[in-house]
Design a protein around this motif. Structure first.
Motif, PDB file in Angstrom:
ATOM      1  N   GLY A   1      -7.705  -0.885   1.050  1.00  0.00           N
ATOM      2  CA  GLY A   1      -7.973  -1.620   2.285  1.00  0.00           C
ATOM      3  C   GLY A   1      -7.676  -0.850   3.556  1.00  0.00           C
ATOM      4  N   ILE A   2      -7.983   0.440   3.586  1.00  0.00           N
ATOM      5  CA  ILE A   2      -7.748   1.268   4.768  1.00  0.00           C
ATOM      6  C   ILE A   2      -8.855   1.008   5.804  1.00  0.00           C
ATOM      7  CG2 ILE A   2      -7.701   3.660   5.605  1.00  0.00           C
ATOM      8  CD1 ILE A   2      -6.394   4.425   2.953  1.00  0.00           C
ATOM      9  N   LYS A   3      -8.447   0.967   7.064  1.00  0.00           N
ATOM     10  CA  LYS A   3      -9.384   0.729   8.157  1.00  0.00           C
ATOM     11  C   LYS A   3      -9.501   1.985   9.021  1.00  0.00           C
ATOM     12  CE  LYS A   3      -9.798  -3.589   6.943  1.00  0.00           C
ATOM     13  NZ  LYS A   3     -11.047  -4.051   6.276  1.00  0.00           N
ATOM     14  N   GLU A   4     -10.698   2.256   9.495  1.00  0.00           N
ATOM     15  CA  GLU A   4     -10.914   3.406  10.355  1.00  0.00           C
ATOM     16  C   GLU A   4     -10.238   3.223  11.720  1.00  0.00           C
ATOM     17  OE1 GLU A   4     -15.217   2.541  12.341  1.00  0.00           O
ATOM     18  OE2 GLU A   4     -15.210   2.961  10.180  1.00  0.00           O
ATOM     19  N   ASP A   5      -9.925   4.331  12.353  1.00  0.00           N
ATOM     20  CA  ASP A   5      -9.321   4.380  13.685  1.00  0.00           C
ATOM     21  C   ASP A   5      -7.932   3.753  13.734  1.00  0.00           C
ATOM     22  OD1 ASP A   5     -11.587   5.674  14.765  1.00  0.00           O
ATOM     23  OD2 ASP A   5     -12.601   3.742  15.030  1.00  0.00           O
ATOM     24  N   LEU A   6      -7.259   3.679  12.584  1.00  0.00           N
ATOM     25  CA  LEU A   6      -5.876   3.225  12.542  1.00  0.00           C
ATOM     26  C   LEU A   6      -5.000   4.339  11.986  1.00  0.00           C
ATOM     27  CD1 LEU A   6      -6.086  -0.473  11.232  1.00  0.00           C
ATOM     28  CD2 LEU A   6      -5.772   0.326  13.594  1.00  0.00           C
ATOM     29  N   ASP A   7      -3.720   4.299  12.349  1.00  0.00           N
ATOM     30  CA  ASP A   7      -2.761   5.304  11.891  1.00  0.00           C
ATOM     31  C   ASP A   7      -2.109   4.865  10.579  1.00  0.00           C
ATOM     32  OD1 ASP A   7      -3.236   6.881  14.119  1.00  0.00           O
ATOM     33  OD2 ASP A   7      -1.602   5.988  15.283  1.00  0.00           O
ATOM     34  N   TYR A   8      -1.938   5.834   9.673  1.00  0.00           N
ATOM     35  CA  TYR A   8      -1.273   5.578   8.387  1.00  0.00           C
ATOM     36  C   TYR A   8      -0.332   6.734   8.087  1.00  0.00           C
ATOM     37  CZ  TYR A   8      -4.773   1.959   7.510  1.00  0.00           C
ATOM     38  OH  TYR A   8      -5.557   0.837   7.599  1.00  0.00           O
ATOM     39  N   ARG A   9       0.830   6.383   7.574  1.00  0.00           N
ATOM     40  CA  ARG A   9       1.745   7.411   7.087  1.00  0.00           C
ATOM     41  C   ARG A   9       1.260   7.906   5.721  1.00  0.00           C
ATOM     42  NH1 ARG A   9       7.608   7.435   7.888  1.00  0.00           N
ATOM     43  NH2 ARG A   9       7.702   7.101   5.639  1.00  0.00           N
ATOM     44  N   VAL A  10       1.461   9.196   5.475  1.00  0.00           N
ATOM     45  CA  VAL A  10       1.108   9.767   4.171  1.00  0.00           C
ATOM     46  C   VAL A  10       1.822   9.010   3.058  1.00  0.00           C
ATOM     47  CG1 VAL A  10       1.407  11.824   2.734  1.00  0.00           C
ATOM     48  CG2 VAL A  10       0.518  12.054   5.065  1.00  0.00           C
ATOM     49  N   ASP A  11       3.040   8.607   3.305  1.00  0.00           N
ATOM     50  CA  ASP A  11       3.825   7.837   2.335  1.00  0.00           C
ATOM     51  C   ASP A  11       3.082   6.581   1.889  1.00  0.00           C
ATOM     52  OD1 ASP A  11       6.211   7.533   0.870  1.00  0.00           O
ATOM     53  OD2 ASP A  11       6.987   6.126   2.349  1.00  0.00           O
ATOM     54  N   ASP A  12       2.503   5.853   2.859  1.00  0.00           N
ATOM     55  CA  ASP A  12       1.749   4.643   2.527  1.00  0.00           C
ATOM     56  C   ASP A  12       0.453   4.971   1.790  1.00  0.00           C
ATOM     57  OD1 ASP A  12       3.516   2.696   3.657  1.00  0.00           O
ATOM     58  OD2 ASP A  12       2.823   3.247   5.654  1.00  0.00           O
ATOM     59  N   LEU A  13      -0.185   6.048   2.190  1.00  0.00           N
ATOM     60  CA  LEU A  13      -1.431   6.429   1.521  1.00  0.00           C
ATOM     61  C   LEU A  13      -1.196   6.706   0.039  1.00  0.00           C
ATOM     62  CD1 LEU A  13      -2.963   8.774   4.262  1.00  0.00           C
ATOM     63  CD2 LEU A  13      -3.675   6.435   3.688  1.00  0.00           C
ATOM     64  N   TRP A  14      -0.078   7.342  -0.292  1.00  0.00           N
ATOM     65  CA  TRP A  14       0.203   7.621  -1.712  1.00  0.00           C
ATOM     66  C   TRP A  14       0.470   6.333  -2.485  1.00  0.00           C
ATOM     67  CZ3 TRP A  14      -1.650  11.464  -3.916  1.00  0.00           C
ATOM     68  CH2 TRP A  14      -1.703  12.726  -3.329  1.00  0.00           C
TER      69      TRP A  14
END
Length: 426
Positions: free
Chosen positions: A132-145
Motif C-alpha cells: 500500500g505504498i503511495k507516490e510522493d510520500l516519504d518512507y523509511r527503508v525500515d518500513d519498506l523492508w
C-alpha cells in the motif's frame, strides 16, 4: 670433393636423425563435448526421487508429502539430511524475495528516508501483492523492508530496487549473487518473483538464499516479525499522517515451535512455495517445499519435514550439502553486523572444469619452420658445423705451411689436398 660431399651428407643425415627423435606438439584429439558439471552440493542431489540414508532406528519420512521438490538441511553445518528432486527448476513466486533481500538489504541504511516517485510504482504485474505504498510520500527503508517481508509487497520491492539503481541493475545483482552462492538453477527476471517465462529456481537454491539471509541479523529480524504498523496517507482534516497494521503472511510463524521465518510465496502458475527455518536445542533447520498438490499443504508439509529433521538429527548420513559462497564477494558486500558463518563439516564441492587441450604450434610458426622443429634443427646444424669448421681450419694451416715451404702456387688457386675439408655451400 667426394670427401667434402661425404662430410656434408653425414652432417645432414645426423641432424635429420636427431630431429626424428624430437617431440612435436600436436593438438589433442576431440572426443566430443566437455563433461557436464556435477550437481551442486553432491551427486545424490542431482538424482530424481527421494534421497535419504537413514541409520537403523531413524524415523521414517512423512508418508503424505506431495511437494514436487523439497529439501531438509542443517543451516549451521550445511548438511542436507534428505531431499526430493532438489535441483528441479520451478517458478519460485515470492520466495525469490529472499535473494532480493540478500542483495539489497546490506546496501541501504534502514534509517534512510526516501520519497517515492510515481515511476517507481509503474510496470508491476497485474495481481501483484502490495503493501500500500503511495507516490510522493516519504518512507523509511525500515518500513519498506517490513512491507517486503510481512506483506510480500511488490511495491516495496520496486521502491527499494529504485534505490539500488533500478530494476535492471537489481536483477543483474541478484543473478550475480545467485551464481556466487552456487545457485545454478536460478534465473532471475523480476526482483519480486512475479511470474515471467523463464524465471526459475529450485528447492536447493531457495534454501541457499535463506541460509545466506539468516547470517544477517536485520534479515532475521524482519522475517521473524509477525505484525507491524505501516505508514499511511495524510488525513485531510487533521493533516496528520496515519498508519495501518500489517501481518506476516507466513502461517507457521507463531504456530510452529521455534520457527524463525523465512518466506512464503504463491502464484497461480507457481503454486505455493515456502522456505521455513526453525531452531531447537541449538540446531537450526531449513526446509523448502515447492508446489504441493494443494497450496494450503505447503505449511503442513514444511512442518512435517521440520519435525522429521529434528528427530532424525544424528541418525542419517547426509545426502549432500549446502555449498558456501565461491570466493570473495563480487556483488554486494556482507553486512558489517552479519553473524559469521559456522564452519562446514565438509569442504565445498569443487566444480570440475573441462580438460585443457595440448598446446598447438601457431600456424605462422609451422609455416615458417620457426616452431620447435625448426629451432632444434638450427641448433644441431650450428653445433655440427662448428666442429667441422674447427677441423677444416687446422687442416688449412697445415696445408698452407707445406705449400709455402715448397714454394708452391698461391693458396687461392691451390687444389684441396686429399683428406682436407672444404667449408662452403650454397
Amino acid at each position: 670433393m667426394q670427401s667434402v660431399r661425404h662430410i656434408a651428407y653425414s652432417c645432414a643425415a645426423a641432424a635429420l636423425g636427431l630431429l626424428c627423435l624430437a617431440p612435436v606438439a600436436v593438438a589433442a584429439p576431440q572426443d566430443g563435448p566437455p563433461p557436464e558439471r556435477p550437481p551442486v552440493g553432491g551427486e545424490l542431489l542431482g538424482k530424481s526421487g527421494v534421497q535419504v540414508a537413514p541409520y537403523a532406528g531413524a524415523p521414517a519420512l512423512p508418508a503424505d508429502l506431495t511437494g514436487q521438490s523439497w529439501v531438509v538441511a542443517d543451516a549451521g553445518t550445511g548438511e542436507v539430511l534428505a531431499s526430493y528432486n532438489a535441483h528441479r527448476q520451478l517458478p519460485p513466486a515470492s520466495t525469490l524475495k529472499m535473494l532480493f533481500a540478500d542483495v539489497v538489504l546490506p546496501k541501504l541504511d534502514r534509517t534512510t528516508v526516501h520519497r517515492v516517485a510515481p515511476e517507481e510504482l509503474m510496470a508491476m504485474g497485474p495481481g501483484s501483492s502490495l503493501v500500500g505504498i503511495k507516490e510522493d510520500l516519504d518512507y523509511r527503508v525500515d518500513d519498506l523492508w517490513r512491507g517486503v517481508f510481512l506483506s510480500s509487497g511488490a511495491d516495496a520491492v520496486r521502491v527499494l530496487a529504485a534505490m539500488n539503481g533500478g530494476v535492471a541493475q537489481t536483477v543483474a545483482d541478484m543473478q550475480a549473487l545467485a551464481q556466487r552462492l552456487g545457485a545454478q538453477d536460478t534465473h532471475v527476471i523480476t526482483p519480486e518473483g512475479y511470474d515471467m517465462d523463464g524465471q526459475l529456481s529450485s528447492a536447493y537454491d531457495l534454501t541457499l538464499f535463506a541460509r545466506e539471509g539468516l547470517r544477517n541479523p536485520d534479515f532475521r529480524m524482519y522475517c521473524s516479525t509477525r505484525w507491524a504498523q505501516f505508514p499511511g496517507a495524510f488525513d485531510k482534516v487533521s493533516g496528520q499522517r496515519g498508519s495501518f497494521g500489517i501481518a506476516n503472511t507466513d502461517r507457521l510463524l507463531g504456530r510452529y515451535e521455534g520457527l524463525i521465518g523465512v518466506k512464503n510465496g504463491y502464484t497461480t502458475n507457481a503454486g505455493a512455495t515456502f522456505t521455513g527455518a526453525a531452531e531447537r536445542g541449538g540446531r537450526t533447520l531449513l526446509v523448502t517445499v515447492m508446489r504441493p498438490n494443494n497450496s494450503s499443504r505447503v505449511y503442513d508439509e514444511t512442518a512435517e519435514l521440520l519435525d522429521w529433521g529434528f528427530a532424525a538429527a544424528g541418525k542419517v548420513t547426509p545426502v549432500g550439502r549446502l555449498v558456501d559462497p565461491a570466493g570473495p564477494a563480487q556483488g554486494p558486500a556482507a553486512s558489517p553486523s552479519a553473524e559469521p558463518a559456522e564452519e562446514p563439516l565438509q569442504q565445498p564441492i569443487q566444480i570440475a572444469q573441462p580438460p585443457q587441450a595440448t598446446p598447438v604450434l601457431p600456424a605462422a610458426a609451422a609455416k615458417s619452420g620457426a616452431g620447435l622443429t625448426g629451432t632444434l634443427a638450427g641448433v644441431l646444424c650450428m653445433a655440427l658445423g662448428g666442429v667441422v669448421a674447427l677441423r677444416a681450419r687446422a687442416l688449412r694451416r697445415r696445408r698452407a705451411a707445406a705449400l709455402a715451404a715448397a714454394a708452391a702456387e698461391p693458396l687461392d688457386g691451390a687444389r684441396v689436398p686429399a683428406g682436407a675439408t672444404a667449408i662452403g655451400g650454397r
